[in-house]
Design a protein around this motif. Structure first.
Motif, short mmCIF file in Angstrom:
data_model
loop_
_atom_site.label_atom_id
_atom_site.label_comp_id
_atom_site.label_asym_id
_atom_site.label_seq_id
_atom_site.Cartn_x
_atom_site.Cartn_y
_atom_site.Cartn_z
N LEU A 149 42.09 46.01 30.99
CA LEU A 149 41.74 44.59 30.63
C LEU A 149 41.79 43.70 31.79
O LEU A 149 40.94 43.06 32.07
N VAL A 150 42.84 43.89 32.66
CA VAL A 150 42.84 43.29 33.90
C VAL A 150 41.49 43.70 34.97
O VAL A 150 40.93 43.05 35.40
N GLY A 151 41.22 45.16 34.71
CA GLY A 151 40.35 45.75 35.72
C GLY A 151 39.01 45.09 35.26
O GLY A 151 38.02 44.85 35.98
N MET A 152 38.84 45.31 34.08
CA MET A 152 37.54 44.67 33.38
C MET A 152 37.37 43.13 33.77
O MET A 152 36.15 42.88 34.01
N VAL A 186 36.71 39.11 40.93
CA VAL A 186 37.98 38.82 41.65
C VAL A 186 38.80 40.14 42.16
O VAL A 186 39.14 40.90 41.28
N ASN A 187 38.89 40.42 43.48
CA ASN A 187 39.19 41.70 43.83
C ASN A 187 40.83 41.78 44.02
O ASN A 187 41.52 42.84 43.88
N PRO A 242 43.11 31.08 35.24
CA PRO A 242 44.38 31.50 34.56
C PRO A 242 44.23 32.49 33.47
O PRO A 242 45.17 33.13 33.17
N ALA A 243 43.02 32.82 32.77
CA ALA A 243 42.91 34.04 31.98
C ALA A 243 43.45 35.34 32.60
O ALA A 243 43.90 36.16 32.18
N LEU A 244 42.85 35.34 33.88
CA LEU A 244 43.20 36.56 34.73
C LEU A 244 44.73 36.55 35.05
O LEU A 244 45.51 37.70 34.89
N GLU A 245 45.27 35.37 35.33
CA GLU A 245 46.69 35.27 35.71
C GLU A 245 47.40 35.89 34.44
O GLU A 245 48.57 36.69 34.67
N ARG A 246 47.06 35.37 33.37
CA ARG A 246 47.97 35.68 31.99
C ARG A 246 47.66 37.32 31.72
O ARG A 246 48.92 38.03 31.45
N LYS A 247 46.62 38.06 31.99
CA LYS A 247 46.49 39.23 31.85
C LYS A 247 47.28 39.90 32.97
O LYS A 247 47.85 40.91 32.58
#
Length: 138
Positions: free
Chosen positions: A24-27, A34-35, A42-47
């Motif tokens: 899920l983080v990679g997707m 975002v490399n 914020p959604a990526l930070e939570r993941k």
């Protein structure tokens, strides 16, 4: 000595969870280009934190659970602690999937409660395993 079957099952469940969170983080990174880091997303930070928090806790838990199962802790106790830990990690992961669970930004407190249950389940599992091992060894 019998192999640590309960720890193996717990480890299997936790590593599948870890693989899902990693995917899920990679997707998300791929979709939003975002490399490295969070890109102020914020959604990526939570993941990332959901994935990282499981990684920080699960490996040590499974190792100590296996030691407990192979030495002095009764298997029914090992099983109960494993279930509590896994359910706690699921609660924590669900809570961290929402802004309410990670930052308390929504009106509902249900996700904050789920996150707290997850954290206390993890803490309690660690203390219980350590306590049983020390009590049984000494």
């Amino acid at each position: 000595m019998t192999p640590p079957i309960i720890a193996a099952v717990a480890g299997a469940i936790l590593i599948i969870m870890q693989a899902i969170f990693m995917l899920l983080v990679g997707m998300h990174r791929s979709r939003h280009r975002v490399n490295l880091g969070t890109g102020d997303d914020p959604a990526l930070e939570r993941k990332i934190r959901r994935h990282g928090n499981l990684a920080e806790n699960a490996a040590l838990f499974v190792v100590v659970l296996a030691l407990a199962e192979m030495t002095v802790v009764p298997n029914d106790v090992v099983g109960i602690i494993a279930i509590i830990f896994i359910l706690g990690r699921i609660f924590h992961a669900v809570a961290m999937s929402t802004v309410a669970g990670s930052h308390g930004a929504e009106k509902t407190r249900a996700f904050l409660i789920m996150r707290a249950v997850g954290a206390f389940s993890t803490f309690g599992s660690f203390i219980a395993l350590g306590g049983y091992l020390l009590a049984g060894i000494f």
